[in-house]
Design a protein around this motif. Sequence first.
Motif, PDB file in Angstrom:
ATOM      1  N   ASP A   1       0.825  -1.209   0.000  1.00 57.66           N
ATOM      2  CA  ASP A   1       0.000   0.000   0.000  1.00 57.66           C
ATOM      3  C   ASP A   1       0.860   1.260   0.000  1.00 57.66           C
ATOM      4  O   ASP A   1       0.512   2.264  -0.621  1.00 57.66           O
TER       5      ASP A   1
ATOM      6  N   ARG B   1      -2.690   3.640  -8.543  1.00 62.53           N
ATOM      7  CA  ARG B   1      -3.033   4.238  -7.251  1.00 62.53           C
ATOM      8  C   ARG B   1      -4.432   4.831  -7.345  1.00 62.53           C
ATOM      9  O   ARG B   1      -4.680   5.753  -8.118  1.00 62.53           O
TER      10      ARG B   1
ATOM     11  N   ASP C   1      -6.909  11.053  -1.302  1.00 61.80           N
ATOM     12  CA  ASP C   1      -5.766  11.139  -2.204  1.00 61.80           C
ATOM     13  C   ASP C   1      -4.757  12.165  -1.691  1.00 61.80           C
ATOM     14  O   ASP C   1      -3.552  11.942  -1.714  1.00 61.80           O
TER      15      ASP C   1
ATOM     16  N   GLU D   1      -7.199   2.664   0.086  1.00 60.04           N
ATOM     17  CA  GLU D   1      -5.924   3.049   0.672  1.00 60.04           C
ATOM     18  C   GLU D   1      -5.307   1.942   1.537  1.00 60.04           C
ATOM     19  O   GLU D   1      -4.092   1.899   1.722  1.00 60.04           O
TER      20      GLU D   1
END
Length: 372
Positions: A63, A184, A192, A341
């Motif tokens: 991640d 992503r 973000d 995320e």
Amino acid sequence: MFNLRRQIRLLYTTGILGNLSITGAWVVIMASRGFSLVQIGFAETIFHITSLICEIPSGMLADAYGRKKMLALGNVMAITGDLITAISGNFTVACMAMPFHAMAYNFASGSGEALAYDSMKKVGKEDGYEKYNSNQSVIYRIASGISTLCAGLALYLGYRKAYLISAVMGLFTLFFTLKLVEVRVSDSEEADEKINEKELSQSMFKKLINYFVDSIRFLFHNSKAAKLMFLNSFVGAIDILLLFFLQTKLKTAGISNMFLGLALFTMEIGGVVGSKLIVRFKKVKYVYLFIICTAGVLFGVFLEHSGMVPVMVLGGFVSSLCDDAIEIRTNAKLQDMFPSEQRATLVSISSFTFSVIMIILSPLAGYFFSIW
């Protein structure tokens, strides 16, 4: 411009190459070297202790620093494990390879699923994830089946040559992994911006801790997801252990090396059937599917005790079918729940749960199957 079709094709390709191995029937290979079922169970425990330690950090690293990078690192770990096994001359050295095989699994598990789901989410096609997961399960089962079908060949060549061939296959997998595109995706612009701030201001340690804390907080507030993780892992552990020890129990029941690979391949096909069937029952309630599939796995264990080769193979087939069916449905439900995320971290926590259960059950199963 991002090409989803190319990305998915590459993920399928690495899935095929990553699971195709002449050493798929590793339990039988270890048994052929004179290792007992208890020793094999101990080696499996080493695998899962390593997985227990590395699973969650591997997801956090994926991640934080990229799923593609972790997939490539997993390929390197697999190659290293194959090479160590190839040069091993005793049980101790053979066990030294298990952590590398475990880490290869760790870095691939959460990273691959997260990269696939977020790749689809990037272009608004995440509804296709269950079908993708079903196809990957088919690839895994067929590739694993072909690998176990080669059990006789591996025994003929000897473990050294077999694992060297597996290492070469690992190099091909790494080549295609490096062609993947890192993706992503965040659930909101605010998330973000939060990611960008973390990447600029936090040290690696703080960044990883943050991913872990956020993931635990998510599970604390989403008990349904936590329960799904545990139940799916428990059922899967029973199926995996059954298939592992059937490799040697079939030999004890009198099956020849020539037909052992075919028997193991037949059991793997059960997973293929389950993977394709589950996508046809999208409207069936999850609780009903779970009860049916759990009963099917336990029925497979019951059939294993018959001592008759055809019935034992049927038991493995039914167990694989039910395990793959419920796993695919569970994974799709979990991916829909997970925030992007922390997606790889949460998938890794799910695998972590599986490892905890396997650490407890592996030596017990080794003893259980050795006396029956």
